[in-house]
Enzyme design. Structure first.
Site, PDB file in Angstrom:
ATOM      1  N   PHE A 158       0.813  -1.214   0.000  1.00 34.65           N
ATOM      2  CA  PHE A 158       0.000   0.000   0.000  1.00 34.65           C
ATOM      3  C   PHE A 158       0.848   1.267   0.000  1.00 34.65           C
ATOM      4  O   PHE A 158       0.366   2.337  -0.366  1.00 34.65           O
ATOM      5  CB  PHE A 158      -0.951   0.010   1.215  1.00 34.65           C
ATOM      6  CG  PHE A 158      -0.291   0.503   2.478  1.00 34.65           C
ATOM      7  CD1 PHE A 158      -0.265   1.861   2.779  1.00 34.65           C
ATOM      8  CD2 PHE A 158       0.339  -0.382   3.355  1.00 34.65           C
ATOM      9  CE1 PHE A 158       0.366   2.328   3.929  1.00 34.65           C
ATOM     10  CE2 PHE A 158       0.965   0.074   4.498  1.00 34.65           C
ATOM     11  CZ  PHE A 158       0.984   1.441   4.779  1.00 34.65           C
ATOM     12  N   LYS A 182      -1.333  -7.494  -9.210  1.00 30.61           N
ATOM     13  CA  LYS A 182      -2.363  -7.341  -8.172  1.00 30.61           C
ATOM     14  C   LYS A 182      -1.932  -6.178  -7.274  1.00 30.61           C
ATOM     15  O   LYS A 182      -1.047  -6.317  -6.443  1.00 30.61           O
ATOM     16  CB  LYS A 182      -2.514  -8.603  -7.314  1.00 30.61           C
ATOM     17  CG  LYS A 182      -3.742  -8.475  -6.401  1.00 30.61           C
ATOM     18  CD  LYS A 182      -3.607  -9.204  -5.090  1.00 30.61           C
ATOM     19  CE  LYS A 182      -2.931  -8.443  -3.989  1.00 30.61           C
ATOM     20  NZ  LYS A 182      -3.603  -7.239  -3.478  1.00 30.61           N
ATOM     21  N   SER A 235       4.854  -7.017   3.673  1.00 30.58           N
ATOM     22  CA  SER A 235       5.358  -7.349   5.011  1.00 30.58           C
ATOM     23  C   SER A 235       6.080  -8.695   5.009  1.00 30.58           C
ATOM     24  O   SER A 235       5.839  -9.552   4.152  1.00 30.58           O
ATOM     25  CB  SER A 235       4.194  -7.380   5.994  1.00 30.58           C
ATOM     26  OG  SER A 235       3.285  -8.387   5.605  1.00 30.58           O
ATOM     27  N   CYS A 291       9.710   1.579   3.510  1.00 29.56           N
ATOM     28  CA  CYS A 291      10.597   0.477   3.919  1.00 29.56           C
ATOM     29  C   CYS A 291      12.017   0.985   4.113  1.00 29.56           C
ATOM     30  O   CYS A 291      12.826   0.327   4.737  1.00 29.56           O
ATOM     31  CB  CYS A 291      10.568  -0.637   2.890  1.00 29.56           C
ATOM     32  SG  CYS A 291      11.340  -0.156   1.352  1.00 29.56           S
ATOM     33  N   GLU A 402       8.826  -3.321  13.401  1.00 29.50           N
ATOM     34  CA  GLU A 402       8.520  -2.321  12.370  1.00 29.50           C
ATOM     35  C   GLU A 402       7.202  -1.637  12.768  1.00 29.50           C
ATOM     36  O   GLU A 402       6.143  -2.267  12.737  1.00 29.50           O
ATOM     37  CB  GLU A 402       8.372  -2.994  11.005  1.00 29.50           C
ATOM     38  CG  GLU A 402       8.058  -2.007   9.901  1.00 29.50           C
ATOM     39  CD  GLU A 402       8.001  -2.642   8.520  1.00 29.50           C
ATOM     40  OE1 GLU A 402       7.427  -3.729   8.376  1.00 29.50           O
ATOM     41  OE2 GLU A 402       8.537  -2.017   7.581  1.00 29.50           O
TER      42      GLU A 402
HETATM   43  P1  NAD Z   1       1.153  -6.530   3.299  1.00 31.80           P
HETATM   44  O1  NAD Z   1       2.078  -7.683   3.446  1.00 31.80           O
HETATM   45  O2  NAD Z   1       0.038  -6.402   4.256  1.00 31.80           O
HETATM   46  O3  NAD Z   1       0.468  -6.569   1.846  1.00 31.80           O
HETATM   47  C1  NAD Z   1       1.249  -6.693   0.662  1.00 31.80           C
HETATM   48  C2  NAD Z   1       0.417  -7.363  -0.406  1.00 31.80           C
HETATM   49  O4  NAD Z   1       0.088  -8.693   0.025  1.00 31.80           O
HETATM   50  C3  NAD Z   1      -0.890  -6.649  -0.685  1.00 31.80           C
HETATM   51  O5  NAD Z   1      -1.120  -6.660  -2.078  1.00 31.80           O
HETATM   52  C4  NAD Z   1      -1.916  -7.473   0.086  1.00 31.80           C
HETATM   53  O6  NAD Z   1      -3.176  -7.460  -0.556  1.00 31.80           O
HETATM   54  C5  NAD Z   1      -1.321  -8.861   0.081  1.00 31.80           C
HETATM   55  N1  NAD Z   1      -1.609  -9.601   1.331  1.00 31.80           N
HETATM   56  C6  NAD Z   1      -1.736  -9.083   2.581  1.00 31.80           C
HETATM   57  N2  NAD Z   1      -1.956 -10.072   3.475  1.00 31.80           N
HETATM   58  C7  NAD Z   1      -1.964 -11.225   2.786  1.00 31.80           C
HETATM   59  C8  NAD Z   1      -2.131 -12.590   3.153  1.00 31.80           C
HETATM   60  N3  NAD Z   1      -2.322 -12.956   4.408  1.00 31.80           N
HETATM   61  N4  NAD Z   1      -2.074 -13.525   2.186  1.00 31.80           N
HETATM   62  C9  NAD Z   1      -1.863 -13.172   0.899  1.00 31.80           C
HETATM   63  N5  NAD Z   1      -1.692 -11.892   0.493  1.00 31.80           N
HETATM   64  C10 NAD Z   1      -1.744 -10.933   1.417  1.00 31.80           C
HETATM   65  O7  NAD Z   1       2.058  -5.222   3.258  1.00 31.80           O
HETATM   66  P2  NAD Z   1       1.557  -3.713   3.196  1.00 31.80           P
HETATM   67  O8  NAD Z   1       0.986  -3.364   4.527  1.00 31.80           O
HETATM   68  O9  NAD Z   1       0.747  -3.483   1.988  1.00 31.80           O
HETATM   69  O10 NAD Z   1       2.932  -2.939   2.965  1.00 31.80           O
HETATM   70  C11 NAD Z   1       3.762  -2.551   4.031  1.00 31.80           C
HETATM   71  C12 NAD Z   1       4.932  -3.485   4.173  1.00 31.80           C
HETATM   72  O11 NAD Z   1       5.657  -3.526   2.957  1.00 31.80           O
HETATM   73  C13 NAD Z   1       5.920  -3.031   5.226  1.00 31.80           C
HETATM   74  O12 NAD Z   1       6.339  -4.146   5.957  1.00 31.80           O
HETATM   75  C14 NAD Z   1       7.062  -2.458   4.404  1.00 31.80           C
HETATM   76  O13 NAD Z   1       8.318  -2.473   5.040  1.00 31.80           O
HETATM   77  C15 NAD Z   1       7.041  -3.361   3.223  1.00 31.80           C
HETATM   78  N6  NAD Z   1       7.706  -2.756   2.074  1.00 31.80           N
HETATM   79  C16 NAD Z   1       8.921  -3.258   1.733  1.00 31.80           C
HETATM   80  C17 NAD Z   1       9.626  -2.700   0.682  1.00 31.80           C
HETATM   81  C18 NAD Z   1      10.981  -3.233   0.314  1.00 31.80           C
HETATM   82  O14 NAD Z   1      11.469  -2.889  -0.747  1.00 31.80           O
HETATM   83  N7  NAD Z   1      11.611  -4.041   1.144  1.00 31.80           N
HETATM   84  C19 NAD Z   1       9.062  -1.651  -0.047  1.00 31.80           C
HETATM   85  C20 NAD Z   1       7.800  -1.173   0.318  1.00 31.80           C
HETATM   86  C21 NAD Z   1       7.124  -1.750   1.389  1.00 31.80           C
END
Ligand code: NAD
Length: 502
Positions: A158, A182, A235, A291, A402
């Site tokens: 997000f 997606k 995450s 991140c 985090e």
């Molecule tokens: P998230 O893991 O909640 O969601 C990421 C994606 O996975 C979304 O498209 C979501 O719909 C899907 N998703 C969520 N829960 C799921 C599940 N249980 N099963 C299957 N799919 C699922 O992450 P977020 O809250 O959208 O993003 C924030 C996180 O992303 C933070 O931890 C941040 O550090 C990380 N991030 C990392 C980088 C990097 O380059 N390392 C860059 C940006 C964000």
């Protein structure tokens, strides 16, 4: 400073884009809410696994022709996409602000970074070249060619709704693959806008698909037999346990860029004014939802007595708190605002619960971001102001976990070695920064620290499109990274031909 016009009128009814057609989903729908106003700005489909499969079949059918399209012709589509993105730059940026909450300048920065991915991918005729050697034995030549693989899945987070899927999609498509994206269902509008432009740019049907949704689509993607690889950003629990493990079980390539808890280390010879200025965007930019955001600031007493370390620590913390307390908060479309809301109520509640935890753990709340002053007449639900904790020890949950919000932890270390030990005791390894005037300390830091992205007098160590976006430990699962040459390698198979003519 102006309050900018809102580019979304009414409520957008989003669809999926599959095989060059805009299609409705049979699944449910979810509201997309602007966190600054709490107004619904769109409704997004929560698609089913079968709908995802249809997109994969369309992409699979489009693949043979796209693969045979000369790289230069594929690049021309990306040139057109870049031009269209430039023409729509301001609208694309304002949409990000509305769906995510970030300030308009942060959105403009995100749009620019996203366009840079497309620009770099237009170099594909050169980037994708293999190599060769004549006479590996008498009269025998050997060469390596790079070939695309088929259909790739991309899952966005997000926090950068526009840019992150572009870390992958332009490189995948330029190399001759097809993609199904997606987006995060929390802020999916940007990816829908991009695919509208991709269609206008002449990218053929079935090559660039978007299927909106949540877990069911992710599940269908990681288990799908026709998906060759998955790029995930999000995450750590989802990236590691859902994406990396299940893609491994079904033999897919994976890039899983995950969570972070980044440290910035300040040496006694650092330029305090510039360090603090750099820390403001690093700790509080994007409302701490990056991140690459730094979260733990460690003042290092290398060569100082205990009293001198205390005085140095005090000077940095005072300057940090003073600058943080002057950050203006409000709607990201107000150009005078420096920090927007968190993405939604639950994220704000989560940050508030960490502030409570920090107090319970015994840290000193030096700057309290609860109930901040908000510019304009806005609902306060998603707003948390810059928050600073002092007397934080590395084992506290506020220093380990985090938080993903505007909360800064102030810490002390006697030596650079001790500070590096703190970084290594943390499970994440996404980024770390050192602020110093000493090349010796900077070199030791970059040499030893187990983090993928290192900043030297830089608060946000964000790699450009032509460098890989790295990450280590619990912040990255996979081998090759997104962006630049590594992405080209990720999206292609290296085939070796050994040839003799009689
Ligand atoms: P998230 O893991 O909640 O969601 C990421 C994606 O996975 C979304 O498209 C979501 O719909 C899907 N998703 C969520 N829960 C799921 C599940 N249980 N099963 C299957 N799919 C699922 O992450 P977020 O809250 O959208 O993003 C924030 C996180 O992303 C933070 O931890 C941040 O550090 C990380 N991030 C990392 C980088 C990097 O380059 N390392 C860059 C940006 C964000």
């Amino acid at each position: 400073m102006a309050i900018l016009e809102d580019p979304i009128k009414g409520i957008l009814e989003l669809q999926n884009y599959v095989d060059g057609e805009w299609v409705d989903s049979e699944g449910g729908v979810k509201d997309v809410v602007n966190p600054a106003t709490l107004k619904t700005i769109a409704r997004v489909p929560i698609s089913t696994g079968e709908e995802f499969d249809k997109a994969v079949q369309a992409a699979k059918a489009a693949y043979p022709d796209w693969r045979q399209t000369p790289p230069l012709a594929r690049a021309r589509c990306l040139f057109r996409l870049k031009e269209l993105m430039e023409e729509n730059f301001e609208e694309l940026s304002r949409v990000q602000t509305m769906e995510h909450g970030k300030t308009i300048d942060e959105s403009r920065g995100e749009t620019r970074r996203g366009i840079e991915m497309v620009e770099v991918a237009t170099g594909i005729p050169t980037l994708m070249m293999g190599y060769n050697l004549e006479d590996i034995a008498s009269g025998i030549d050997e060469y390596l060619i790079r070939q695309p693989l088929g259909v790739f899945g991309i899952i966005g987070p997000f926090n950068f709704p526009f840019m992150v899927p572009l870390w992958f999609a332009p490189f995948a498509v330029a190399t001759g693959n097809c993609v199904v994206i997606k987006p995060s269902s929390e802020d999916p509008i940007s990816q829908v806008k991009i695919v509208e432009l991709a269609e206008e740019a002449g990218i053929p049907e079935g090559v660039w698909n978007v299927v909106n949704g949540g877990r069911e689509v992710v599940s269908a993607m990681v288990d799908h037999p026709d998906i060759k690889g998955v790029c995930f950003v999000g995450s750590t629990p989802v990236g590691r346990d859902v994406v990396y493990k299940r893609c491994g079980a079904t033999g897919k390539r994976v890039i899983a860029q995950c969570g972070a808890k980044n440290f910035a280390v300040v040496m006694p010879d650092a330029d305090i004014e510039r360090t603090v200025a750099s820390c403001m965007t690093s700790f509080f930019g994007n409302t701490g939802q990056r991140c690459l955001a730094n979260a733990n600031l460690v003042m290092v007493g290398e060569g100082l007595s205990e009293g001198e370390l205390d005085a140095f620590y005090g000077r940095v913390v005072d300057a940090f708190v003073d600058a943080a307390s002057r950050i203006s908060i409000g709607s990201g479309l107000d150009e005078s605002v420096q920090m927007g809301p968190l993405r939604d109520r639950s994220k704000a509640q989560r940050v508030l619960s960490y502030i409570e935890k920090g107090i319970e753990e015994g840290a000193t709340l030096r700057l309290d971001g609860r109930n901040p002053v908000i510019l304009g007449d806005l609902p306060p639900d998603c707003f948390v102001g810059p928050t600073v904790f002092e007397n934080v020890s590395p084992d506290m949950s506020i220093a380990q976990d985090e938080i993903f919000g505007p909360v800064a932890m102030m810490m002390k270390a006697r030596s650079l070695d001790e500070a590096i030990g703190m970084i290594h005791d943390n499970p994440f390894g996404n980024a770390a920064s050192i602020f110093t005037g000493s090349g010796k300390w900077a070199r030791e830091f970059q040499y030893r620290v187990e983090c993928g992205n290192i900043g030297v007098n830089i608060g946000i160590a964000a790699p450009m499109a032509f460098f890989p976006f790295s990450g280590m430990k619990d912040s990255f699962f996979g081998d090759l990274h997104g962006q630049g040459q590594e992405a080209v390698r990720f999206f292609t198979e290296s085939k070796v031909v050994i040839q003799r003519w009689f």
